[in-house]
Design an enzyme around this catalytic site. Sequence first.
Site, short mmCIF file in Angstrom:
data_model
loop_
_atom_site.label_atom_id
_atom_site.label_comp_id
_atom_site.label_asym_id
_atom_site.label_seq_id
_atom_site.Cartn_x
_atom_site.Cartn_y
_atom_site.Cartn_z
N GLU A 146 0.72 -34.89 -20.22
CA GLU A 146 0.00 -34.49 -21.43
C GLU A 146 0.11 -32.99 -21.68
OE1 GLU A 146 -1.47 -36.48 -23.78
OE2 GLU A 146 -0.42 -38.03 -22.66
N HIS A 164 -7.09 -39.97 -23.49
CA HIS A 164 -5.64 -40.08 -23.37
C HIS A 164 -5.01 -38.71 -23.61
CE1 HIS A 164 -1.64 -42.29 -24.47
NE2 HIS A 164 -1.46 -41.25 -23.70
N HIS A 222 2.29 -31.86 -24.80
CA HIS A 222 1.42 -31.52 -25.93
C HIS A 222 0.65 -30.21 -25.74
CE1 HIS A 222 2.28 -35.52 -27.43
NE2 HIS A 222 1.85 -36.06 -26.30
#
Length: 273
Positions: free
Chosen positions: A115, A61, A119
């Site tokens: 993502e 993930h 992040h």
Amino acid sequence: MKPLIFLFILSFFSPILCRDGEPFDYLMFTTIYPTAVCRADDDSVPESCEIPDGTPQWTIHGLWPNFENGSYPQNCHGTPRHFDENLIKPIEESLVKVWPNLYPKKTIQSFWKHEYDKHGTCAQSEKLFESELAYFTEVMKVFDSIDVAKAMSSVGPSEKLIGAKDITTALDGLLGGKRFQFNCLRDKKTKQFLLGDIRLCLNKDLTLRDCPGHKDDHLNRVSRFERSVRKHGQPPLPSFQPCPSEFIYLPAESSKKSTSFFGKVWNAVKNIG
């Protein structure tokens, strides 16, 4: 002289002001169980989720910078600021397998973009993640070094109910007794709680450490899978949530049977007329 002094000071601090990423305390690596994701999703909206051929039992993930107080940086200044697929071409074939897109209506790049933008850019404060390619490469290295599927084989997958103690025992050898987190998805049709993800905490050098014991695990960060109410009045899809005392580590066969049934119904509806 004053203008010269000002220019000198500006030149001294500009590298700091323009630094990529943001300082953080530790990293959280999250791996998801596609079987549970698609079982829960397809029981809400038929054919909303599809597991690509060759997908491993557990997949990536993301890897998220965190602060010790439970908060986390997001959407930081990075190089590049936004995801550029061309920069990960050397590893894209491998990424597709271990970091797949489970939603046919979304591109695989949209997941990676989410993502990285949210992040990966923040992780660039550490040299290990100084580029987009470095970020995705290091995440795959973490995934390859931590075989969750093998460790979890002692408790399933099966239809039997398990609890937190079972998962802790199963992962104890892999994690060296380090504290971790996990979450469930609720199947709308059967009302069963299904093990959906496992989250491990890492130091900045990617060695394992205990996850902080915060009550608020910031489940909103899994929004890539926790989509809100769909357009045109379609029902919302399931969301990750803390697991109850007992839940199921769902066998893949059960997911395929359920998906197949709803897939046939959905295809029949689409082909009417």
